[in-house]
Design an enzyme around this catalytic site. Structure first.
Site, PDB file in Angstrom:
ATOM      1  N   SER A   1      31.227  64.040  20.472  1.00  0.00           N
ATOM      2  CA  SER A   1      30.329  63.733  21.575  1.00  0.00           C
ATOM      3  C   SER A   1      29.211  64.762  21.563  1.00  0.00           C
ATOM      4  CB  SER A   1      31.097  63.696  22.889  1.00  0.00           C
ATOM      5  OG  SER A   1      30.305  63.151  23.896  1.00  0.00           O
TER       6      SER A   1
ATOM      7  N   ASP B   1      37.990  63.263  25.785  1.00  0.00           N
ATOM      8  CA  ASP B   1      38.228  62.023  25.049  1.00  0.00           C
ATOM      9  C   ASP B   1      38.604  62.374  23.607  1.00  0.00           C
ATOM     10  OD1 ASP B   1      38.333  59.287  24.602  1.00  0.00           O
ATOM     11  OD2 ASP B   1      36.198  59.126  24.118  1.00  0.00           O
TER      12      ASP B   1
ATOM     13  N   HIS C   1      29.691  59.097  21.650  1.00  0.00           N
ATOM     14  CA  HIS C   1      29.379  58.520  22.952  1.00  0.00           C
ATOM     15  C   HIS C   1      27.904  58.177  23.036  1.00  0.00           C
ATOM     16  CE1 HIS C   1      33.145  60.822  24.513  1.00  0.00           C
ATOM     17  NE2 HIS C   1      33.456  59.631  24.022  1.00  0.00           N
TER      18      HIS C   1
END
Ligand SMILES: C[S@@+](CC[C@H](N)C(=O)[O-])C[C@H]1O[C@@H](n2cnc3c(N)ncnc32)[C@H](O)[C@@H]1O
Lengths: 199, 273
Positions: A11, A131, A38
């Site tokens: 990310s 995540d 992301h």
């Protein structure tokens, strides 16, 4: 080849890492690489074009029910989750965000763990959320090989740290040795990347 | 952590129970997502195993609806993927103008944002009075919300951008009545709407449609089922009718797709040949 697939998640800060990685990875004798970062909706094609022109890799956007091929990079589209089925086809879903993310790294990783078992190589990079940690744990539990970016080299250490809280990865590496580590692991050579634990 | 082989068996058993007891056929849903949903449901209900769903499914009245509503994902928003609506305006509206009366079907309408979005476009084109709009889904919770037409004010506010991108000429807010943080679509939009439960996997054609919208539903299906459902749409269309799919869905790899031409690749708009 030691692996049938590679999954990569990242990310915040991972874009530059991936640029360097895809510029340096071999162009042939590679398994399919699935990538979740992301990215916002409707930006997927811009990312694909950018990676392809700047890194000379063969990246495509993941399509529903696609059969993956080697030597290609598959990018999960913004606004959807990407999953691997047991028969190793890709599918997309329009479920709620997971860990506030869509696509979510966990969703791809957890499904890939089941689809590929110990034939999977997984890489988790810098990022500002947790995540991917659960996905790495699942991959680890099902026999896959795990690489985590050394948090001290990460622009955002939250993501690699969250994974390190759950697993002892097979390799903990800095971005500059990531491509070599992956290449060696794929070809079955002893990786040069810094080893973690007794690896 | 659950063994994947065990999870597969458990999922098969639940799918079998749903099918044999209720005729609900999830056999050809994409498994990875279905397994995630079932595991999520198990967590939400504080059960231990996916198979713990089976006794409740078989013995507890009404549980089947809760289960279906838990499995069927209904994430949506007003004017989602506005290029779809823009393409419909461009390609379909001129044809609609030639009909004194026409039917539109939203298959898998979820909580209905898409249905009201379409009605607004029809209204702005002066076509809403001629329309009969069918909105169907298997998820009864979602259908109830669709029927109410009440959304959060934030959802409507977020929809403004998409509404404009779709070619809207006013404001989305013009079509809703604000009430205590929520927003209800005007009654005049819903005069010609019918909401009902319909399963695209097992239920039949129910009218001659000029346009079928089925967006972000096919991605949950395996190829064979996608094929069959597209065929269902073909059979429910009037001569040279239209089908709109979701942004990541296509007829390219479907045998039943040969009954259609693609009008707009990006917007995923198709027309029966
Ligand atoms: C992700 S939503 C899509 C909503 C809306 N069409 C959109 O694109 O934003 C998918 C919907 O398909 C419905 N669905 C799933 N299986 C179905 C079936 N067999 N028949 C009818 N609807 C179904 C779900 O209940 C859910 O509401």
């Amino acid at each position: 080849m030691q692996f049938d697939a590679i999954v990569i998640g990242g990310s915040h800060g991972s874009f530059d890492v991936l640029m360097n990685l895809f510029a340096s990875l071999p162009r042939s004798d590679m398994p399919p690489i699935f990538v979740v970062i992301h990215i916002p909706r409707d930006s997927t094609q811009d990312f694909v074009t950018h990676f392809n022109t700047r890194c000379g890799c063969r990246m495509v956007e993941i399509e529903d029910k696609q059969v993956p091929e080697g030597d290609r990079v598959y990018l999960a589209p913004g606004g959807y989750h990407a999953l691997l089925e047991r028969d190793r086809r890709l599918s997309l879903s329009s479920d709620e965000p997971v860990n506030h993310a869509q696509p979510s790294i966990d969703v791809l990783f957890e499904s890939a763990a089941v689809a590929y078992g110990n034939r999977l190589l997984a890489v988790l990079l810098t990022g500002a959320s947790s995540d991917g940690a659960a996905g790495m744990a699942r991959i680890d539990a099902l026999g896959g090989t795990t690489i985590v970016q050394d948090p001290t080299t990460a622009r955002s250490p939250v993501m690699p740290k969250a994974a390190l809280a759950l697993i002892r990865p097979d390799h903990l590496v800095a971005p500059d040795v990531l491509a070599d580590t992956i290449r060696d692991l794929v070809s079955g050579a002893q990786p040069r990347g810094m080893m973690h634990g007794d690896g | 952590m659950i063994d994947p082989d065990v999870l597969k068996i458990e999922t098969d058993l639940v799918v079998t129970a749903l099918h044999q007891r209720y005729g609900l056929d999830f056999r050809q849903y994409s498994r990875a997502s279905l397994e995630r949903r079932l595991q999520g449901l198990v967590e939400k209900l504080a059960l231990d195993h996916v198979t713990d769903l089976i006794p409740r499914l078989l013995h507890e009245p009404g549980f089947v609806d809760r289960m279906v509503n838990g499995i069927a994902v209904n994430v949506t928003e007003p004017f989602r993927d506005p290029e779809c609506f823009a393409a419909i305006r461009e390609h379909v509206f001129p044809v609609l103008r030639t009909y004194p009366y026409f039917k539109i079907w939203h298959a898998g309408c979820a909580s209905g944002e898409e249905v009201y979005s379409m009605a607004i476009m029809l209204r702005e084109a002066g076509l809403l009075d001629r329309a009969q709009i069918y909105a169907t889904d298997i998820n009864t919770d979602a259908l109830a919300r669709a029927r109410d037409g009440i959304y959060t004010s934030e959802a409507i506010a977020r929809g403004e951008k998409n509404y404009l991108a779709a070619g809207g000429t006013g404001q989305l807010a013009d079509y809703v009545l604000q009430q205590y943080g929520s927003a209800r679509f005007a009654n005049s939009l819903r005069d010609n709407m019918v909401f009902s439960q319909h399963n695209v996997v097992s239920d039949e054609v129910f009218g001659e449609m000029v346009l079928v919208l089925c967006r972000n539903v096919l991605i949950y299906f395996e190829r064979d089922l996608q094929n069959r459902v597209v065929d269902l749409f073909h059979r429910s269309l009037a001569h040279r009718g239209f089908v709109a799919l979701g942004a990541k869905e296509s007829m390219t790899h479907l045998a039943s797709g040969s009954d259609f031409e693609c009008l707009d690749r990006h917007a995923r708009l198709y027309r029966a040949v």
